[in-house]
Scaffold this active site. Structure first.
Site, PDB file in Angstrom:
ATOM      1  N   GLU A 125      -0.200  -5.694   5.782  1.00 47.46           N
ATOM      2  CA  GLU A 125       1.121  -5.716   5.127  1.00 47.46           C
ATOM      3  C   GLU A 125       2.020  -6.747   5.804  1.00 47.46           C
ATOM      4  O   GLU A 125       2.725  -7.506   5.131  1.00 47.46           O
ATOM      5  CB  GLU A 125       1.762  -4.329   5.200  1.00 47.46           C
ATOM      6  CG  GLU A 125       1.043  -3.304   4.334  1.00 47.46           C
ATOM      7  CD  GLU A 125       1.536  -1.883   4.499  1.00 47.46           C
ATOM      8  OE1 GLU A 125       1.212  -1.054   3.644  1.00 47.46           O
ATOM      9  OE2 GLU A 125       2.228  -1.589   5.489  1.00 47.46           O
TER      10      GLU A 125
ATOM     11  N   GLY B 189       0.603   4.605   5.944  1.00 51.10           N
ATOM     12  CA  GLY B 189      -0.729   4.583   5.328  1.00 51.10           C
ATOM     13  C   GLY B 189      -1.742   3.813   6.170  1.00 51.10           C
ATOM     14  O   GLY B 189      -2.905   3.670   5.771  1.00 51.10           O
TER      15      GLY B 189
ATOM     16  N   THR C  53       0.852  -1.193   0.000  1.00 45.70           N
ATOM     17  CA  THR C  53       0.000   0.000   0.000  1.00 45.70           C
ATOM     18  C   THR C  53       0.885   1.240   0.000  1.00 45.70           C
ATOM     19  O   THR C  53       1.946   1.242   0.623  1.00 45.70           O
ATOM     20  CB  THR C  53      -0.876   0.004   1.271  1.00 45.70           C
ATOM     21  OG1 THR C  53      -1.731  -1.143   1.225  1.00 45.70           O
ATOM     22  CG2 THR C  53      -1.753   1.255   1.364  1.00 45.70           C
ATOM     23  N   GLY C  54       0.416   2.291  -0.656  1.00 46.80           N
ATOM     24  CA  GLY C  54       1.133   3.571  -0.593  1.00 46.80           C
ATOM     25  C   GLY C  54       1.401   4.135  -1.977  1.00 46.80           C
ATOM     26  O   GLY C  54       1.089   3.513  -2.991  1.00 46.80           O
TER      27      GLY C  54
ATOM     28  N   LYS D 162      14.230   7.355   2.141  1.00 48.03           N
ATOM     29  CA  LYS D 162      13.746   6.424   3.176  1.00 48.03           C
ATOM     30  C   LYS D 162      14.882   5.708   3.914  1.00 48.03           C
ATOM     31  O   LYS D 162      14.649   5.099   4.952  1.00 48.03           O
ATOM     32  CB  LYS D 162      12.812   5.378   2.552  1.00 48.03           C
ATOM     33  CG  LYS D 162      11.638   5.954   1.759  1.00 48.03           C
ATOM     34  CD  LYS D 162      10.656   6.665   2.636  1.00 48.03           C
ATOM     35  CE  LYS D 162       9.456   7.252   1.911  1.00 48.03           C
ATOM     36  NZ  LYS D 162       8.499   6.314   1.401  1.00 48.03           N
TER      37      LYS D 162
ATOM     38  N   GLY E 123       6.264  -0.662  -0.186  1.00 50.14           N
ATOM     39  CA  GLY E 123       7.127   0.466   0.142  1.00 50.14           C
ATOM     40  C   GLY E 123       7.494   0.456   1.615  1.00 50.14           C
ATOM     41  O   GLY E 123       7.252  -0.519   2.332  1.00 50.14           O
TER      42      GLY E 123
ATOM     43  N   GLY F 142       3.657   1.554   7.779  1.00 47.82           N
ATOM     44  CA  GLY F 142       2.352   1.852   8.372  1.00 47.82           C
ATOM     45  C   GLY F 142       1.945   3.307   8.290  1.00 47.82           C
ATOM     46  O   GLY F 142       0.927   3.698   8.850  1.00 47.82           O
TER      47      GLY F 142
HETATM   48  C1  5RP Z   1       1.487   1.945   4.220  1.00 51.92           C
HETATM   49  C2  5RP Z   1       2.946   1.770   4.195  1.00 51.92           C
HETATM   50  C3  5RP Z   1       3.697   2.351   3.045  1.00 51.92           C
HETATM   51  O1  5RP Z   1       4.465   1.359   2.463  1.00 51.92           O
HETATM   52  C4  5RP Z   1       4.598   3.443   3.531  1.00 51.92           C
HETATM   53  O2  5RP Z   1       3.812   4.385   4.261  1.00 51.92           O
HETATM   54  C5  5RP Z   1       5.317   4.147   2.391  1.00 51.92           C
HETATM   55  O3  5RP Z   1       4.396   4.854   1.625  1.00 51.92           O
HETATM   56  P1  5RP Z   1       4.817   5.708   0.360  1.00 51.92           P
HETATM   57  O4  5RP Z   1       5.195   4.741  -0.710  1.00 51.92           O
HETATM   58  O5  5RP Z   1       3.572   6.487   0.027  1.00 51.92           O
HETATM   59  O6  5RP Z   1       5.955   6.602   0.760  1.00 51.92           O
HETATM   60  O7  5RP Z   1       3.555   1.177   5.047  1.00 51.92           O
HETATM   61  O8  5RP Z   1       0.917   1.429   5.387  1.00 51.92           O
END
Ligand code: 5RP
Length: 218
Positions: free
Chosen positions: A102, A96, A27-28, A120, A81, A94
């Protein structure tokens, strides 16, 4: 710019899904780029196990079937991600709010490929507030336990997870022993799961920078 890097990391993950029948999908925003890449390839796989309602909606809109994890056994690959990544490929996830599903899919997959832009990568986890998914009635109790551990919990307001729970984001943690903290937090009654992916870390991180996409493995 960051969006371009996220897309670059997503494209770098495509070779890892060759010959995979069923994909685990995170997700993300980085994963959204990956899902976009799947549209022309969808005839090559049966479907996806999705970690959130948001990803499910996007996958379905592209005509990619959603499969139940219970019906498919161990997955070949999980693509997701992260909010923070350390040199041991341990993660904070987390942001998101999808951390529990996940973590389940990551645990049930042979390979976890993490896709991210270079921002990151950190030397020590903890600057990004660590999410805890918590049963709603345990919110105050869990918050007190977290304070006793030295963290500052902040209730993510107006947010309910796909599992019907709340999120406490823990600020102010300097995570020296990720595996130990992951266990400690999971042992607090009322915590469903926490966003530390230390025990089940990534197997490969594809980290995009302007120069190139680095492949990190242990
Ligand atoms: C969602 C997550 C995502 O993988 C994490 O927040 C990274 O998000 P993004 O790709 O938008 O930077 O853990 O629960």
């Amino acid at each position: 710019m960051q969006e371009n890097l996220k897309k670059q990391a997503a494209i770098a993950a495509l070779p890892y899904i060759k010959n995979c029948r069923i994909l685990g999908i995170g997700t993300g925003s980085t994963v959204n780029h990956f899902i976009d890449q799947l549209a022309p390839l969808k005839a090559q796989f049966e479907g996806a196990v999705s970690s959130s309602e948001t990803s499910t909606e996007k996958l379905l809109s592209l005509g990619i079937p959603i499969l139940d994890l219970n019906a498919v056994g161990t997955l070949d690959v999980y693509i997701d991600g992260a909010d923070e990544i350390n040199n041991n490929l341990q993660l904070v996830k987390g942001g998101g709010g999808a951390l529990t599903r996940e973590k389940i899919i990551a645990a049930a997959s042979r390979r976890f490929i993490c896709i991210a832009d270079q921002s990151k990568l950190v030397s020590r986890l903890g600057s990004f507030p660590l999410p805890l998914e918590v049963i709603p009635m345990a919110r105050s109790y869990v918050a007190r336990e977290v304070i006793a551990l030295g963290g500052r919990p902040v209730w993510r307001e107006n947010f309910i997870t796909d599992n019907g729970n709340i999120i406490l984001d823990i600020h102010g943690l300097d995570i020296l022993e990720p595996m130990k903290l992951e266990n400690t937090l999971n042992n607090i009654t009322g915590v469903v799961t926490n966003g530390l992916f230390a025990k089940r870390s990534a197997d490969t991180v594809l980290l995009a920078s302007e120069k190139s996409t680095q492949t990190l493995t242990l």
